[in-house]
Design an enzyme around this catalytic site. Structure first.
Site, mmCIF file in Angstrom:
data_model
loop_
_atom_site.group_PDB
_atom_site.id
_atom_site.type_symbol
_atom_site.label_atom_id
_atom_site.label_comp_id
_atom_site.label_asym_id
_atom_site.label_seq_id
_atom_site.Cartn_x
_atom_site.Cartn_y
_atom_site.Cartn_z
ATOM 1 N N SER A 1 0.819 -1.205 0.000
ATOM 2 C CA SER A 1 0.000 0.000 0.000
ATOM 3 C C SER A 1 0.851 1.252 0.000
ATOM 4 O O SER A 1 0.324 2.347 0.028
ATOM 5 C CB SER A 1 -0.931 -0.018 1.208
ATOM 6 O OG SER A 1 -0.290 -0.516 2.332
ATOM 7 N N HIS B 1 -2.653 -2.670 -6.002
ATOM 8 C CA HIS B 1 -3.073 -2.294 -4.646
ATOM 9 C C HIS B 1 -4.593 -2.405 -4.491
ATOM 10 O O HIS B 1 -5.339 -1.557 -4.992
ATOM 11 C CB HIS B 1 -2.580 -0.867 -4.333
ATOM 12 C CG HIS B 1 -2.926 -0.418 -2.955
ATOM 13 N ND1 HIS B 1 -3.147 0.902 -2.633
ATOM 14 C CD2 HIS B 1 -3.093 -1.113 -1.801
ATOM 15 C CE1 HIS B 1 -3.434 0.982 -1.350
ATOM 16 N NE2 HIS B 1 -3.413 -0.219 -0.834
ATOM 17 N N GLU C 1 -5.709 -0.010 -7.410
ATOM 18 C CA GLU C 1 -4.782 1.041 -7.835
ATOM 19 C C GLU C 1 -3.564 0.323 -8.444
ATOM 20 O O GLU C 1 -2.920 -0.476 -7.764
ATOM 21 C CB GLU C 1 -4.410 1.826 -6.583
ATOM 22 C CG GLU C 1 -3.574 3.033 -6.762
ATOM 23 C CD GLU C 1 -3.328 3.730 -5.404
ATOM 24 O OE1 GLU C 1 -3.257 4.951 -5.412
ATOM 25 O OE2 GLU C 1 -3.181 3.069 -4.357
ATOM 26 N N ASN D 1 -3.214 6.236 -0.538
ATOM 27 C CA ASN D 1 -2.647 6.434 0.804
ATOM 28 C C ASN D 1 -1.900 7.749 0.959
ATOM 29 O O ASN D 1 -1.688 8.213 2.075
ATOM 30 C CB ASN D 1 -1.784 5.239 1.185
ATOM 31 C CG ASN D 1 -2.657 4.057 1.565
ATOM 32 O OD1 ASN D 1 -3.744 4.246 2.116
ATOM 33 N ND2 ASN D 1 -2.221 2.858 1.247
#
Ligand code: CAA
Length: 282
Positions: free
Chosen positions: A119, A140, A152, A190
């Protein structure tokens, strides 16, 4: 590139979710963890999720049996010699991921692809630890994997266009919507999410509001399905902290400094839902 056989390394909440999604889409999935017992327990958990889905009338028993038949727990990553793609979904620790990537690289046949569900960690760095850097890609998934629509996709400096496009198509064949991110710390999701969760901890530490006040404000005020503390507990506070550290180190920018209260909770072992206690008690 064809991906019919998939290996998932790491069978925690993310790895198990990825295995379930791949099996549902018809792939033969090998599940590996530090022992066969752990991988078998992860398959049992998937079985329980599927039972719930049957009760709700979402799937029938035949479909559940079909998904479970596609999942094979194995002793270790060494059994991945016949898979077309290995997806690493271990905890967010650079040393561990580098070691696992090297093991997957040794186990997988030439031409197979190595993907990581990291991540935040550099895809470029992980790719450089393998003998096939052009066939390494970031994939991800979001938690809970069977429910969340996004994957992602991250392209390391060495990732070939062919690998990137083939794995992106795979994620879409599995029913996900993909976005494409450059390989910078935290990628897109993130980069935005972790500073927000970290700031919620700062607001709590300063006494701006209680846990429930802050969560309710965000849920009702912004129409988010969960407040920041509920979400942090779902993700796991150790994971939130690990990603915050990747952002802080990767950008060498104090604005990403992990909040001290978040660090304390992790020191206490209050990691969220998975330990029965985080910001809430479960
Ligand atoms: N596994 C499988 N299915 C699950 C699940 C799980 N762990 N948790 C919930 N579900 C399913 C339920 O079975 C239910 O399915 P149906 O609609 O088919 O019945 C559906 O999800 C909704 O669940 P609930 O009714 O129990 O609860 P809810 O409506 O409150 O939704 C939620 C739960 C889906 C988790 C929702 O609160 C939500 O979307 N929260 C935000 C989640 C989020 O932001 N995730 C991203 C985290 S960040 C991340 O993952 C990236 C990272 O690197 C840190």
């Amino acid at each position: 590139m064809k991906f019919e056989k998939v290996g998932v390394l790491g069978t925690g909440q993310m790895g198990a979710g990825i295995a379930q999604v791949a099996a549902k889409a018809g792939c033969a999935v090998l599940m590996a963890d530090i022992s066969l017992d752990i991988a078998e327990k992860a398959k049992d958990k998937i079985g329980k999720q599927l039972k719930k889905a049957i009760t709700k009338g979402k799937i029938d028993q035949t479909e559940a049996d079909r998904i479970l038949a596609h999942l094979t727990p194995v002793e270790s990553v060494d059994a991945f010699d016949r898979v077309d793609i290995g997806i690493e979904a271990a905890t967010e620790n650079i040393g561990l991921k580098l070691e696992l990537f090297k093991r997957m690289d040794d186990a997988l046949k030439p031409g197979a692809v190595l993907a990581t569900n990291t991540s935040s960690i550099s895809i470029t760095l992980l790719a450089a630890a393998t003998k096939r850097p052009d066939r390494v890609v970031g994939m991800h998934f979001m938690n809970p994997v069977p429910v969340m629509k996004l994957v992602e996709m991250i392209k390391g400096l060495q990732t070939s266009d062919e690998t990137f496009e083939a794995v992106r198509t795979l994620a879409e064949d599995w029913g996900k919507t993909t976005t494409s991110s450059a390989d910078y710390p935290g990628f897109m999701v993130n980069r935005l999410l972790i500073p927000y969760l970290n700031e919620a901890c700062s607001a709590l530490m300063e006494g701006v509001g209680t846990i429930s006040d802050i969560d309710e404000s965000i849920k009702l005020g912004l129409n988010h399905p969960m407040g920041p503390f509920q979400l942090a507990d779902l993700i796991g506070l150790d994971t939130v902290l690990a990603i915050a550290r990747v952002l802080h180190n990767g950008f060498a920018d104090p604005k990403y400094r992990p909040n001290a209260l978040l660090v304390k909770y992790v020191e206490a072992g209050w990691l969220g839902r998975k330990t029965g206690k985080g910001f809430y008690t479960y």
